[in-house]
Design a protein around this motif. Structure first.
Motif: not given
Length: 234
Positions: A192-199
């Motif tokens: 989820t951290g990677a997803v939020s960073a990408r977004l």
């Protein structure tokens, strides 16, 4: 004049904001519920208190998230409605001044005064209120955020995140439930951290490290407190 690409970008930005909010809500559910159930697991090996605490934390957290989002979005919507109402009144009372204001806005966007005036007049003739809402207020009167939708989405995201540590700690045998939960939560937070960073177009490594570190620390602290309380009671 709003370019079709700008409208598309605005819609995409809105969807990304909703997705980002959902990911953050899931993170809250993961961390808070994981800390709660790991803390109780530190005090007892009995599954019943762990399940009770986890379910209660899930329900309370989901309601709290939904209520907070409802109040926040309702306040925002009330403000937007007030601004739109004020704009309607100004258009009715001062149409010439509002036309000049719209013209000035398009000049500020880079149009020549003559072109800006023509654009402003044509938009005003078509729908003056919509033109001012778009350019001046940047609000779509037909797409105001629904506080009930926001509350439901927030509660759903928190619940989805909470279910992960709750299941992870209840399914394994008592002697490995805490390590299994720790690993599952750390992996989930990394994703989820990677997803939020990408977004958010941010650095993935730093975002993941912050989130994973914070989640691990929360579980370590609550587990330690649970063990101290469990030893004291015992």
């Amino acid at each position: 004049m709003t370019h079709p690409g700008e409208a598309h970008a605005g819609g995409l930005s809105g969807r990304l904001n909703w997705l980002r909010a959902g990911v953050l809500g899931a993170n809250d559910g993961i961390v808070s519920t994981a800390g709660l159930v790991v803390g109780v697991a530190g005090a007892t090996l009995d599954s019943a208190p762990i399940a009770t605490a986890g379910i209660a934390g899930l329900a309370a957290g989901a309601v709290s998230m939904a209520l907070g989002e409802y109040v926040s979005v309702s306040s925002q919507r009330d403000t937007e409605r007030a601004l739109l109402s004020k704009e309607r009144a100004e258009l009715a009372d001062f149409p010439d001044e509002e036309l000049d204001e719209l013209t000035a806005m398009y000049v500020a966007k880079g149009l020549s005064p003559a072109t800006a005036r023509q654009v402003a007049e044509e938009l005003t003739a078509n729908d003056a209120f919509a033109a001012h809402a778009d350019v001046e207020l940047r609000i779509d009167p037909d797409a105001l955020t629904n506080p009930w939708h926001a509350a439901g989405a927030s509660a759903l995201a928190f619940t989805a995140g909470s279910l992960l540590p709750l299941i992870a700690i209840l399914v394994p045998p008592p002697d490995v439930r805490v390590p299994v939960t720790f690993v599952v939560v750390v992996l989930a937070l990394a994703v989820t951290g990677a997803v939020s960073a990408r977004l958010g177009s941010a650095g993935v490594g730093r975002a993941v490290a912050r989130l994973v570190g914070g989640g691990a620390l929360a579980m370590a602290v609550t587990f330690g407190i649970g063990q101290l309380i469990g030893a004291g009671v015992g």
